[in-house]
Motif scaffolding. Structure first.
Motif, PDB file in Angstrom:
ATOM      1  N   LYS A  52       0.841  -1.203   0.000  1.00 46.43           N
ATOM      2  CA  LYS A  52       0.000   0.000   0.000  1.00 46.43           C
ATOM      3  C   LYS A  52       0.876   1.254   0.000  1.00 46.43           C
ATOM      4  CE  LYS A  52      -3.993   2.052   0.442  1.00 46.43           C
ATOM      5  NZ  LYS A  52      -4.966   2.061  -0.614  1.00 46.43           N
ATOM      6  N   LYS A  53       1.945   1.218   0.812  1.00 44.48           N
ATOM      7  CA  LYS A  53       2.863   2.355   0.878  1.00 44.48           C
ATOM      8  C   LYS A  53       3.549   2.561  -0.472  1.00 44.48           C
ATOM      9  CE  LYS A  53       6.902   3.990   3.438  1.00 44.48           C
ATOM     10  NZ  LYS A  53       7.886   3.652   4.476  1.00 44.48           N
ATOM     11  N   ILE A  57       3.341   5.705  -3.042  1.00 39.94           N
ATOM     12  CA  ILE A  57       4.548   6.380  -3.531  1.00 39.94           C
ATOM     13  C   ILE A  57       4.554   6.404  -5.059  1.00 39.94           C
ATOM     14  CG2 ILE A  57       7.068   6.172  -3.714  1.00 39.94           C
ATOM     15  CD1 ILE A  57       7.045   5.163  -0.789  1.00 39.94           C
ATOM     16  N   LEU A  58       4.234   5.258  -5.663  1.00 43.18           N
ATOM     17  CA  LEU A  58       4.200   5.195  -7.127  1.00 43.18           C
ATOM     18  C   LEU A  58       3.121   6.108  -7.704  1.00 43.18           C
ATOM     19  CD1 LEU A  58       4.810   1.391  -7.791  1.00 43.18           C
ATOM     20  CD2 LEU A  58       6.379   3.278  -8.225  1.00 43.18           C
ATOM     21  N   GLU A  59       1.965   6.143  -7.070  1.00 41.99           N
ATOM     22  CA  GLU A  59       0.899   7.041  -7.536  1.00 41.99           C
ATOM     23  C   GLU A  59       1.345   8.491  -7.439  1.00 41.99           C
ATOM     24  OE1 GLU A  59      -2.623   6.121  -5.291  1.00 41.99           O
ATOM     25  OE2 GLU A  59      -2.958   4.241  -6.381  1.00 41.99           O
ATOM     26  N   HIS A  60       2.024   8.819  -6.344  1.00 40.19           N
ATOM     27  CA  HIS A  60       2.524  10.187  -6.166  1.00 40.19           C
ATOM     28  C   HIS A  60       3.562  10.526  -7.246  1.00 40.19           C
ATOM     29  CE1 HIS A  60       3.802  13.853  -4.200  1.00 40.19           C
ATOM     30  NE2 HIS A  60       5.051  13.414  -4.208  1.00 40.19           N
ATOM     31  N   GLU A  61       4.508   9.593  -7.481  1.00 35.94           N
ATOM     32  CA  GLU A  61       5.523   9.819  -8.509  1.00 35.94           C
ATOM     33  C   GLU A  61       4.888   9.916  -9.895  1.00 35.94           C
ATOM     34  OE1 GLU A  61       8.405   6.694  -8.050  1.00 35.94           O
ATOM     35  OE2 GLU A  61       9.270   7.591  -6.248  1.00 35.94           O
ATOM     36  N   LEU A  62       3.893   9.074 -10.146  1.00 31.21           N
ATOM     37  CA  LEU A  62       3.186   9.117 -11.422  1.00 31.21           C
ATOM     38  C   LEU A  62       2.477  10.458 -11.603  1.00 31.21           C
ATOM     39  CD1 LEU A  62       2.405   7.531 -13.966  1.00 31.21           C
ATOM     40  CD2 LEU A  62       0.426   6.686 -12.717  1.00 31.21           C
ATOM     41  N   ASN A  63       1.853  10.945 -10.543  1.00 28.82           N
ATOM     42  CA  ASN A  63       1.190  12.253 -10.615  1.00 28.82           C
ATOM     43  C   ASN A  63       2.191  13.371 -10.856  1.00 28.82           C
ATOM     44  OD1 ASN A  63      -1.412  11.262 -10.306  1.00 28.82           O
ATOM     45  ND2 ASN A  63      -1.364  11.424  -8.080  1.00 28.82           N
ATOM     46  N   LEU A  64       3.368  13.259 -10.227  1.00 23.65           N
ATOM     47  CA  LEU A  64       4.417  14.265 -10.461  1.00 23.65           C
ATOM     48  C   LEU A  64       4.872  14.239 -11.917  1.00 23.65           C
ATOM     49  CD1 LEU A  64       6.726  14.019  -7.307  1.00 23.65           C
ATOM     50  CD2 LEU A  64       5.248  15.920  -7.960  1.00 23.65           C
ATOM     51  N   ILE A  65       5.081  13.026 -12.442  1.00 21.20           N
ATOM     52  CA  ILE A  65       5.516  12.898 -13.834  1.00 21.20           C
ATOM     53  C   ILE A  65       4.439  13.435 -14.773  1.00 21.20           C
ATOM     54  CG2 ILE A  65       6.034  11.203 -15.645  1.00 21.20           C
ATOM     55  CD1 ILE A  65       7.455   9.543 -13.450  1.00 21.20           C
ATOM     56  N   LYS A  66       3.179  13.104 -14.493  1.00 15.71           N
ATOM     57  CA  LYS A  66       2.075  13.621 -15.324  1.00 15.71           C
ATOM     58  C   LYS A  66       2.049  15.141 -15.283  1.00 15.71           C
ATOM     59  CE  LYS A  66      -1.239   9.795 -15.105  1.00 15.71           C
ATOM     60  NZ  LYS A  66      -2.533   9.357 -14.560  1.00 15.71           N
TER      61      LYS A  66
END
Length: 187
Positions: A52-53, A57-66
């Motif tokens: 889950k963590k 983190i991956l969702e956050h990084e993906l949102n940053l990249i987007k």
């Protein structure tokens, strides 16, 4: 009977001993299985929490990249719109220059005017389309040299001067096609 009694007692003791050992083994095994199941649940909970963590983190990084990609795309769109506007302005300026050549050299054949205009457009396109920085600088220098030569031809003699039949230096530059040599001569 004592022999049978002893023998029966021995068999019963043996069975009770086996049962007791079996019970002890089941108790120990039950404790181990309980401990194993408990550890398994803890490991599964830890693993689920870790997953889950990592997912967050991956969702956050993906949102940053987007977000970065959207920003870069917006900047590229703005840059390309400005480039298109600049290119259109260049083309308008070249059309105005064509009209200025036509006004200044009234006896010059249209084909020569179009050749000069076409050559200027080709130099502009060459300069505009190249991606290599060194080549782009060389193309810009050629374009500037051509435009400077044409400007000098237009301003060297008055419009009605009989010696002003055609843009001699510009036509020499077009026919020679060797801008590097001309650029060296200017320096």
């Amino acid at each position: 009977m004592s022999f049978i009694k002893r023998w029966a007692l021995g068999v019963m003791n043996f069975v009770y001993t086996l049962r007791e050992q079996h019970l002890d083994w089941q108790t120990q095994s039950l404790e181990k299985r309980f401990h194993y199941k408990k550890n398994k649940r803890l490991v599964e909970k830890d693993l689920a929490a870790l997953l889950k963590k990592r997912q967050l983190i991956l969702e956050h990084e993906l949102n940053l990249i987007k977000s970065q990609n959207q920003s870069e795309l917006a900047l590229l769109k703005i840059k390309h719109k400005q480039d298109i506007k600049d290119y259109r302005d260049y083309l308008k300026a070249l059309d105005q220059l064509k009209n200025k050549i036509r006004d200044h050299y009234q006896h010059l054949p249209e084909a020569m005017i179009f050749t000069i205009h076409h050559h200027a457009k080709n130099l502009l396109n060459k300069m505009w389309e190249t991606d290599d920085l060194h080549e782009k600088i060389i193309n810009e220098q050629q374009f500037i040299l051509f435009m400077t030569t044409l400007h000098n031809d237009l301003n060297e003699l008055p419009r009605n001067d009989p010696r002003n039949e055609y843009p001699a230096d510009t036509l020499k530059l077009i026919s020679a096609g060797n801008y590097q040599q001309e650029a060296d001569n200017i320096r």
